[in-house]
Scaffold this motif. Structure first.
Motif, PDB file in Angstrom:
ATOM      1  N   VAL A  46      -2.043  -5.314  -7.902  1.00 40.86           N
ATOM      2  CA  VAL A  46      -3.374  -5.905  -7.723  1.00 40.86           C
ATOM      3  C   VAL A  46      -3.676  -6.891  -8.858  1.00 40.86           C
ATOM      4  O   VAL A  46      -4.213  -7.984  -8.622  1.00 40.86           O
ATOM      5  CB  VAL A  46      -4.457  -4.800  -7.639  1.00 40.86           C
ATOM      6  CG1 VAL A  46      -5.854  -5.383  -7.671  1.00 40.86           C
ATOM      7  CG2 VAL A  46      -4.256  -3.970  -6.381  1.00 40.86           C
ATOM      8  N   ALA A  47      -3.312  -6.546 -10.079  1.00 45.80           N
ATOM      9  CA  ALA A  47      -3.528  -7.447 -11.213  1.00 45.80           C
ATOM     10  C   ALA A  47      -2.695  -8.715 -11.066  1.00 45.80           C
ATOM     11  O   ALA A  47      -3.173  -9.819 -11.383  1.00 45.80           O
ATOM     12  CB  ALA A  47      -3.187  -6.736 -12.520  1.00 45.80           C
ATOM     13  N   THR A  48      -1.478  -8.586 -10.575  1.00 43.88           N
ATOM     14  CA  THR A  48      -0.617  -9.750 -10.362  1.00 43.88           C
ATOM     15  C   THR A  48      -1.219 -10.682  -9.326  1.00 43.88           C
ATOM     16  O   THR A  48      -1.287 -11.895  -9.527  1.00 43.88           O
ATOM     17  CB  THR A  48       0.787  -9.307  -9.926  1.00 43.88           C
ATOM     18  OG1 THR A  48       1.352  -8.502 -10.956  1.00 43.88           O
ATOM     19  CG2 THR A  48       1.689 -10.479  -9.643  1.00 43.88           C
ATOM     20  N   ARG A  74       0.814  -1.224   0.000  1.00 49.67           N
ATOM     21  CA  ARG A  74       0.000   0.000   0.000  1.00 49.67           C
ATOM     22  C   ARG A  74       0.848   1.275   0.000  1.00 49.67           C
ATOM     23  O   ARG A  74       0.338   2.348  -0.273  1.00 49.67           O
ATOM     24  CB  ARG A  74      -0.930   0.004   1.203  1.00 49.67           C
ATOM     25  CG  ARG A  74      -2.032  -1.007   1.079  1.00 49.67           C
ATOM     26  CD  ARG A  74      -3.052  -0.840   2.188  1.00 49.67           C
ATOM     27  NE  ARG A  74      -4.181  -1.699   1.959  1.00 49.67           N
ATOM     28  CZ  ARG A  74      -4.335  -2.890   2.508  1.00 49.67           C
ATOM     29  NH1 ARG A  74      -3.413  -3.354   3.325  1.00 49.67           N
ATOM     30  NH2 ARG A  74      -5.398  -3.616   2.254  1.00 49.67           N
ATOM     31  N   ARG A  85       0.664   4.907  -9.204  1.00 48.22           N
ATOM     32  CA  ARG A  85      -0.648   4.308  -9.420  1.00 48.22           C
ATOM     33  C   ARG A  85      -0.567   3.095 -10.351  1.00 48.22           C
ATOM     34  O   ARG A  85      -1.214   2.082 -10.115  1.00 48.22           O
ATOM     35  CB  ARG A  85      -1.607   5.343  -9.997  1.00 48.22           C
ATOM     36  CG  ARG A  85      -2.993   4.773 -10.246  1.00 48.22           C
ATOM     37  CD  ARG A  85      -3.910   5.807 -10.797  1.00 48.22           C
ATOM     38  NE  ARG A  85      -4.211   6.762  -9.740  1.00 48.22           N
ATOM     39  CZ  ARG A  85      -5.057   7.736  -9.847  1.00 48.22           C
ATOM     40  NH1 ARG A  85      -5.699   7.933 -10.979  1.00 48.22           N
ATOM     41  NH2 ARG A  85      -5.293   8.563  -8.852  1.00 48.22           N
ATOM     42  N   SER A  86       0.241   3.195 -11.390  1.00 47.74           N
ATOM     43  CA  SER A  86       0.334   2.081 -12.337  1.00 47.74           C
ATOM     44  C   SER A  86       0.971   0.852 -11.685  1.00 47.74           C
ATOM     45  O   SER A  86       0.539  -0.273 -11.953  1.00 47.74           O
ATOM     46  CB  SER A  86       1.119   2.496 -13.582  1.00 47.74           C
ATOM     47  OG  SER A  86       2.405   2.938 -13.230  1.00 47.74           O
ATOM     48  N   TRP A  87       1.962   1.027 -10.808  1.00 52.38           N
ATOM     49  CA  TRP A  87       2.548  -0.118 -10.122  1.00 52.38           C
ATOM     50  C   TRP A  87       1.587  -0.716  -9.106  1.00 52.38           C
ATOM     51  O   TRP A  87       1.584  -1.929  -8.877  1.00 52.38           O
ATOM     52  CB  TRP A  87       3.867   0.265  -9.448  1.00 52.38           C
ATOM     53  CG  TRP A  87       5.011   0.249 -10.409  1.00 52.38           C
ATOM     54  CD1 TRP A  87       5.611   1.334 -10.967  1.00 52.38           C
ATOM     55  CD2 TRP A  87       5.664  -0.894 -10.952  1.00 52.38           C
ATOM     56  NE1 TRP A  87       6.604   0.929 -11.827  1.00 52.38           N
ATOM     57  CE2 TRP A  87       6.666  -0.439 -11.836  1.00 52.38           C
ATOM     58  CE3 TRP A  87       5.509  -2.264 -10.786  1.00 52.38           C
ATOM     59  CZ2 TRP A  87       7.499  -1.297 -12.532  1.00 52.38           C
ATOM     60  CZ3 TRP A  87       6.347  -3.117 -11.483  1.00 52.38           C
ATOM     61  CH2 TRP A  87       7.317  -2.633 -12.340  1.00 52.38           C
ATOM     62  N   ARG A  88       0.769   0.126  -8.487  1.00 54.39           N
ATOM     63  CA  ARG A  88      -0.246  -0.403  -7.562  1.00 54.39           C
ATOM     64  C   ARG A  88      -1.265  -1.250  -8.317  1.00 54.39           C
ATOM     65  O   ARG A  88      -1.644  -2.325  -7.867  1.00 54.39           O
ATOM     66  CB  ARG A  88      -0.967   0.733  -6.844  1.00 54.39           C
ATOM     67  CG  ARG A  88      -0.115   1.441  -5.839  1.00 54.39           C
ATOM     68  CD  ARG A  88      -0.890   2.501  -5.126  1.00 54.39           C
ATOM     69  NE  ARG A  88      -0.984   2.026  -3.756  1.00 54.39           N
ATOM     70  CZ  ARG A  88      -1.927   2.340  -2.912  1.00 54.39           C
ATOM     71  NH1 ARG A  88      -2.899   3.115  -3.289  1.00 54.39           N
ATOM     72  NH2 ARG A  88      -1.922   1.882  -1.697  1.00 54.39           N
ATOM     73  N   TYR A  89      -1.711  -0.760  -9.465  1.00 47.62           N
ATOM     74  CA  TYR A  89      -2.643  -1.547 -10.286  1.00 47.62           C
ATOM     75  C   TYR A  89      -1.987  -2.830 -10.770  1.00 47.62           C
ATOM     76  O   TYR A  89      -2.630  -3.881 -10.832  1.00 47.62           O
ATOM     77  CB  TYR A  89      -3.140  -0.729 -11.477  1.00 47.62           C
ATOM     78  CG  TYR A  89      -4.129   0.353 -11.117  1.00 47.62           C
ATOM     79  CD1 TYR A  89      -4.978   0.230 -10.025  1.00 47.62           C
ATOM     80  CD2 TYR A  89      -4.223   1.507 -11.874  1.00 47.62           C
ATOM     81  CE1 TYR A  89      -5.876   1.217  -9.700  1.00 47.62           C
ATOM     82  CE2 TYR A  89      -5.122   2.502 -11.558  1.00 47.62           C
ATOM     83  CZ  TYR A  89      -5.954   2.349 -10.467  1.00 47.62           C
ATOM     84  OH  TYR A  89      -6.853   3.332 -10.146  1.00 47.62           O
ATOM     85  N   PHE A  90      -0.716  -2.748 -11.120  1.00 48.21           N
ATOM     86  CA  PHE A  90       0.001  -3.942 -11.559  1.00 48.21           C
ATOM     87  C   PHE A  90       0.105  -4.951 -10.421  1.00 48.21           C
ATOM     88  O   PHE A  90      -0.020  -6.161 -10.640  1.00 48.21           O
ATOM     89  CB  PHE A  90       1.394  -3.572 -12.079  1.00 48.21           C
ATOM     90  CG  PHE A  90       2.161  -4.735 -12.626  1.00 48.21           C
ATOM     91  CD1 PHE A  90       1.771  -5.346 -13.801  1.00 48.21           C
ATOM     92  CD2 PHE A  90       3.281  -5.218 -11.964  1.00 48.21           C
ATOM     93  CE1 PHE A  90       2.475  -6.424 -14.302  1.00 48.21           C
ATOM     94  CE2 PHE A  90       3.994  -6.283 -12.459  1.00 48.21           C
ATOM     95  CZ  PHE A  90       3.585  -6.892 -13.641  1.00 48.21           C
ATOM     96  N   SER A 117      -4.362 -10.871  -8.475  1.00 46.32           N
ATOM     97  CA  SER A 117      -5.592 -11.431  -9.038  1.00 46.32           C
ATOM     98  C   SER A 117      -5.279 -12.572  -9.997  1.00 46.32           C
ATOM     99  O   SER A 117      -5.988 -13.585 -10.021  1.00 46.32           O
ATOM    100  CB  SER A 117      -6.393 -10.348  -9.755  1.00 46.32           C
ATOM    101  OG  SER A 117      -6.743  -9.323  -8.867  1.00 46.32           O
TER     102      SER A 117
END
Length: 112
Positions: free
Chosen positions: A87-89, A75, A80-85, A91
């Motif tokens: 979460v995607a990882t 957290r 932002r893009s690494w945070r989304y990455f 998932s």
């Protein structure tokens, strides 16, 4: 005997989901681990020595990413893009693990 539809479509989907999803997860987790190691090393677990092998070579990077998930260290990532990455990882890893578990359960609980 298993339903013909499930054998024709369900099992191949689960097998591909587990194999392809697991491979992609390993690649993404390695990338995420490298990013965390370079920028947020305190979010990763303390160094673990594995007898006669490198921790990262035996999949320790996946355990490191899950450790960052469990402890909430991810957290602190400011991008932002690494945070989304991240979460995607996670998932993707959950998807691959679910496919594998459902595949195994299909044979355990299939009617005889």
């Amino acid at each position: 005997m298993m339903n013909t539809w499930f054998v024709s479509f369900g099992l191949p989907f689960l097998i591909l989901g587990a194999l392809v999803g697991g491979g992609l997860y390993a690649l993404c987790a390695s990338t995420m681990y490298t990013y965390l190691k370079e920028n947020y090393s305190d979010a990763l677990p303390p160094r673990i020595d594995v007898f006669m092998n490198d921790y990262e070579a035996v999949g320790g990077f996946m355990a490191g990413v899950w450790y960052a998930q469990r402890t909430g260290g991810w957290r602190r990532i400011e991008s932002r893009s690494w945070r989304y990455f991240f979460v995607a990882t996670q998932s993707l890893g959950l998807f691959a693990m679910s496919c594998c578990a459902i595949f195994c359960a299909a044979f355990l609980f299939a009617p005889r």
